[in-house]
Write an enzyme that holds these catalytic residues in place. Structure first.
Site: not given
Lengths: 234, 234, 234, 234
Positions: A66, A89-90, A98, A100-101, A168, A184, A195
């Protein structure tokens, strides 16, 4: 008590052939970790001491996570869709917005790998090795041609008046997109532990290395302890 | 693009009789909300325009919450335990580190309310009204005496060599503690929507009001939209 | 594919002198972990095989945490406030709803420890040892007397018409409360790794041991892998 | 106290041309909401009464969200990648595990829309209308041809020995994948409030409608209150 980094070119790291990871801003310091930990004894430090460095190593080793949450990084990222799918996924401690299409036309920018590899070994113990130059060139041509054909198809549908959100769907996972990413220090380390790892796919690892370099720049003691701990996040 | 506030006395707001809420640092701006939203169209603003202000009002009204996650506030708080228990129920997007009574001796500081009230009305529709002056004085004396007696008992056990973590169990919910609290603008608004509310207990509402004043100072457009939206967080 | 446990007395474990942890219901199995992992290869198991057990050990060791999120435990817990404060710090994947002292009168039930201990050693390396019988008896009397005095004060304020939310502030951390706690297997393991540990305070460890016994009962392969991994949660 | 649904064909809902949403299991009930709320008064219900139904409506209206977290749904979903990308943005209270194209070969299944539409109106107020039959047929042919060409390119690269994780980058967003999805009733309602909405893209809305039907089946009182509240999640 904190270090603030504003957007400048030195905060942009090129990644892959057309991507980047830019630190859009941060509010993060080793001292904030120390003070978040020392508040349990109702004491505070005004600047980092050797003892404080030892405390950070202790917190990392003992997985007291923490105190590493009291900081902030915001990145602007340009990456191919297959990388973004792995990245997003995180969840805990991560925020994303993001391109956007659905309402804006996407651009014809695609990732064409220099690093074309083949997979060797058995399930659970795969490694990757570069392919022969001929295969590499053929692969690059395949990807480029497939991407261009898909984009041409996308544009033909738009010309027919088809909604962007429908058209798209032919676009490939190699296409670049852009997004803001906030996290953070603790969630950043979780991302890097998974990763910036030999088990991760090469491409996302390049982004994770770039992100980790900002952790190292703004929180050097934390980063050193993270490395000493085998990149196992607290 | 961001506003950074360092620790100064002007960032400390006194709350209740002995508590405070201090902004320990922040990295938050209305512009970051706008840019996190506009990235969906692959565009960015360099400074706030009237159109950007309208965008923030739109996002708030339509409950598009994620653009409000790209910022950061860190507070140091001194509050009574019963307030802390309510505060720390807020989980998503909130981080806490608190003074621990396991390894350090706690201090004899207790909340003694000026605002002593009685509860009127029926379940589901309670309101609170001030008590008579005599009841108020008697209540303050009860709380003060009970807190002092509990602390004396705590110290007697410590004198006997009993572990702090055991002895502290006699201490009352009126006792003050301290903690670091980190959050993002969206989680801060969630906290304020539930706790700077007439349904919240008076004491935590005082802390929520103080926290909200920093949202107003650093993100005035966002705060105005939040108010216009009836303090319903996106 | 799943095991469902309904509320029966065999699902209630007594903890401390007056507390308990009861499994109110669960939907959790080792097989769900296996299938969540195997979906990455687009395959599924109908029942656990030896290979599936090896897979669970692999996931645990390599810290692949997400397959352990596809299950559910719901507990009803009765515990002293100082335990609850430690418990509710666990946020990601945990949900809580607790008895409130704002609108209902609390009950005169307090934790009086059998296990009275003293703290020995230096900061960072404390251990705890039992106190002498005389100190133990004196401590139990202190805690009991302090709790009774506080509750009497609480009742006197209620008799004066003071709001419950104000009067409760004199009540001590030894007081029992009750709450529902929901979590998934991964968040349960995180709780157990930190709280069923020699570093945790004795009292919360008793609750963590009880909770872990339900993990062992419903997900024996997962639990064995967790133990083999040194109770380090994935 | 709970309803458990095991995998049967009646728990699988076909969605789009080749997709589905199947309830893989659940542990969810209106009564669990009621009891999580009533624990604040230290009381419990053994079965739903009219008063309990009113309580659920009250909790929904007043946005008391936590009592809705004490339940569990697990779905197996087959959906096109562009739907999955929208779905997996939902983070708090959601868990996912998905078929991976890194280590297993993907299958040639693609979404070819019946519902081909055009976008009309101005930014911020778009609506969608069906296209002419000729445009519809041309679009379906475009998408089908583009998907087949991309898959052929994918297979050619695999034949060259290129790693799956590289070859997959040519595959389009129309491709189907599969994943497990776990959530609680509150996070499920958040998903439905945003995705079973006229503002959501048609395709994800079909999945959200299917998911919502299981909420309705297992938690009818909660679902009715959700609808009465304009699908605004608590």
């Amino acid at each position: 008590m904190t270090v603030t980094v504003d957007e400048t070119t030195e905060n942009t790291i090129d990644v892959l052939d057309r991507g980047f990871l830019a630190l859009d801003g941060a509010f993060a310091s080793d001292l904030a970790v120390v003070n978040a930990a020392r508040v349990s004894f109702n004491i505070a430090s005004e600047e980092m001491s050797e003892r404080d460095e030892g405390l950070i190593r202790f917190l990392m080793r003992e997985r007291h996570g923490t105190p590493f949450e009291h900081g902030y990084f915001r990145f602007l990222v340009k990456a191919p869709l297959f990388v973004v799918r792995e990245h997003h996924r995180h969840r805990a401690g991560h925020s994303y917005n993001e391109w956007s299409g659905r309402y804006s036309k996407l651009e014809a920018e695609f990732y064409v790998p220099d690093n074309v590899r083949t997979q060797v070994g058995k399930p659970g113990a795969y490694t990757f090795e570069p392919v022969e130059p001929g295969v590499r060139d053929a692969t690059r041509e395949e990807i480029e041609a497939a991407a261009e054909a898909a984009f041409a198809s996308y544009e033909r549908m738009l010309d027919l008046g088809v909604a962007k959100e429908v058209a798209r769907t032919v676009l490939p996972l190699a296409m670049y997109t852009k997004y803001f990413w906030s996290c953070n220090p603790r969630s950043l380390m979780h991302f890097c532990s998974l990763r910036n790892s030999e088990h991760a796919q090469f491409e996302i690892r390049e982004y994770a290395r770039a992100a980790e370099s900002f952790l190292e720049r703004l929180m050097p003691v934390t980063h050193a302890a993270f490395i000493a701990n085998g990149r196992s996040a607290p």
